[in-house]
Design a protein around this motif. Structure first.
Motif, PDB file in Angstrom:
ATOM      1  N   GLU A 129     -38.473  33.654 -10.367  1.00  0.00           N
ATOM      2  CA  GLU A 129     -37.659  33.130  -9.264  1.00  0.00           C
ATOM      3  C   GLU A 129     -36.311  32.637  -9.776  1.00  0.00           C
ATOM      4  O   GLU A 129     -35.265  32.870  -9.146  1.00  0.00           O
ATOM      5  N   ALA A 130     -36.310  31.954 -10.918  1.00  0.00           N
ATOM      6  CA  ALA A 130     -35.065  31.454 -11.486  1.00  0.00           C
ATOM      7  C   ALA A 130     -34.119  32.603 -11.830  1.00  0.00           C
ATOM      8  O   ALA A 130     -32.909  32.519 -11.590  1.00  0.00           O
ATOM      9  N   GLY A 131     -34.670  33.680 -12.362  1.00  0.00           N
ATOM     10  CA  GLY A 131     -33.843  34.838 -12.688  1.00  0.00           C
ATOM     11  C   GLY A 131     -33.214  35.453 -11.455  1.00  0.00           C
ATOM     12  O   GLY A 131     -32.012  35.773 -11.447  1.00  0.00           O
ATOM     13  N   TYR A 132     -34.006  35.623 -10.414  1.00  0.00           N
ATOM     14  CA  TYR A 132     -33.464  36.164  -9.159  1.00  0.00           C
ATOM     15  C   TYR A 132     -32.433  35.214  -8.552  1.00  0.00           C
ATOM     16  O   TYR A 132     -31.440  35.656  -7.959  1.00  0.00           O
ATOM     17  N   VAL A 134     -30.347  33.249 -10.120  1.00  0.00           N
ATOM     18  CA  VAL A 134     -29.087  33.439 -10.844  1.00  0.00           C
ATOM     19  C   VAL A 134     -28.379  34.696 -10.352  1.00  0.00           C
ATOM     20  O   VAL A 134     -27.156  34.709 -10.115  1.00  0.00           O
ATOM     21  N   LEU A 135     -29.131  35.781 -10.181  1.00  0.00           N
ATOM     22  CA  LEU A 135     -28.537  37.026  -9.694  1.00  0.00           C
ATOM     23  C   LEU A 135     -27.942  36.853  -8.300  1.00  0.00           C
ATOM     24  O   LEU A 135     -26.828  37.307  -8.026  1.00  0.00           O
ATOM     25  N   ILE A 136     -28.696  36.191  -7.417  1.00  0.00           N
ATOM     26  CA  ILE A 136     -28.224  36.000  -6.046  1.00  0.00           C
ATOM     27  C   ILE A 136     -26.953  35.163  -6.021  1.00  0.00           C
ATOM     28  O   ILE A 136     -25.980  35.494  -5.329  1.00  0.00           O
ATOM     29  N   GLU A 137     -26.932  34.082  -6.777  1.00  0.00           N
ATOM     30  CA  GLU A 137     -25.753  33.221  -6.803  1.00  0.00           C
ATOM     31  C   GLU A 137     -24.552  33.936  -7.441  1.00  0.00           C
ATOM     32  O   GLU A 137     -23.407  33.649  -7.101  1.00  0.00           O
ATOM     33  N   THR A 138     -24.813  34.862  -8.347  1.00  0.00           N
ATOM     34  CA  THR A 138     -23.729  35.586  -9.023  1.00  0.00           C
ATOM     35  C   THR A 138     -23.174  36.707  -8.153  1.00  0.00           C
ATOM     36  O   THR A 138     -21.950  36.914  -8.091  1.00  0.00           O
ATOM     37  N   LEU A 139     -24.062  37.419  -7.462  1.00  0.00           N
ATOM     38  CA  LEU A 139     -23.665  38.633  -6.754  1.00  0.00           C
ATOM     39  C   LEU A 139     -23.380  38.428  -5.271  1.00  0.00           C
ATOM     40  O   LEU A 139     -22.730  39.273  -4.647  1.00  0.00           O
TER      41      LEU A 139
END
Length: 230
Positions: A129-132, A134-139
């Motif tokens: 969940e933490a990895g996703y 980071v991706l969501i906040e970045t993209l």
């Protein structure tokens, strides 16, 4: 080993980065949580429930509800980059003192979990969940994160998204929700299968009034960056 590592990285990109990037513009036709409910119903007919899901663009969602879910779920939504470390620290302290888990997930984390993962509270799932997150906040923009959240959050048993919840519970479109109606919908988010926005218990009403007070404290100007598309 290098070739194997390259294939692993390519697989990770295909399974994670590319779908997250695409969903910045493509409205998700379903979510992992909805698919989990459908699968559970197939395996155990007693658990079968009709999934009601209607996508609604953010421009068609009342600012009252946008502010209500921020006031209720994540008051630092526009400030953090996916994680509210102060809330996480408080949750860990409460767990040590009382032996129970206090919710500390941000809206971004909830989108990551509901859209891509499965229910449960294992550390393994929290790591993914933490990895996703980071991706969501970045993209994605904050506007997109809030839009997706309001469309995949469960507001009643099998009722996903405000596009389905508002007509069912209040007989009106999501754009016409009043402040108190929005607060009632936000109030049931911790347990939408037992709490009811259209027939609220005393606890739900009290929580809704608390959310309204938080909305007034935060002020409608909080949403200006969201309306600007940031």
């Amino acid at each position: 080993m290098l070739r194997t590592g390259a294939w692993v990285l390519a697989a990770v990109a295909v399974l994670t980065v590319i779908p997250v990037f695409a969903l910045r513009w493509i409205n998700p036709p379903t979510s992992a949580f909805m698919m989990e409910r459908r699968l559970d119903g197939l395996i155990n007919p007693a658990h079968r429930v009709h999934i009601d899901y209607q996508w609604q663009d953010l421009d068609g969602i009342s600012r009252n509800l946008q502010l209500a879910v921020i006031a209720s779920e994540d008051q630092k939504f526009l400030e953090h980059e996916g994680f509210d470390f102060e809330s996480i620290e408080k949750a860990l302290q409460e767990r040590q003192r009382r032996g129970r888990v206090r919710g500390a997930s941000t809206i971004s984390q909830q989108v990551a979990k509901n859209l891509f993962l499965w229910s449960g509270k294992t550390w393994f799932r929290k790591g993914i969940e933490a990895g996703y997150t980071v991706l969501i906040e970045t993209l994605w923009t904050k506007r997109r994160i809030l839009e997706v959240y309001l469309n995949i959050a469960e507001f009643g048993d099998g009722v996903y998204g405000v596009g389905a919840a508002s007509p069912r519970y209040f007989g009106k479109s999501a754009s016409r929700l009043s402040r108190h109606e929005a607060a009632l919908l936000a109030a049931v988010l911790p347990n939408p299968r037992r709490m009811h926005a259209d027939n609220p218990s005393r606890h739900v009403e009290q929580r809704a009034w608390w959310i309204e007070r938080q909305m007034m404290r935060l002020g409608g100007h909080l949403l200006d960056p969201v309306e600007d598309g940031s």
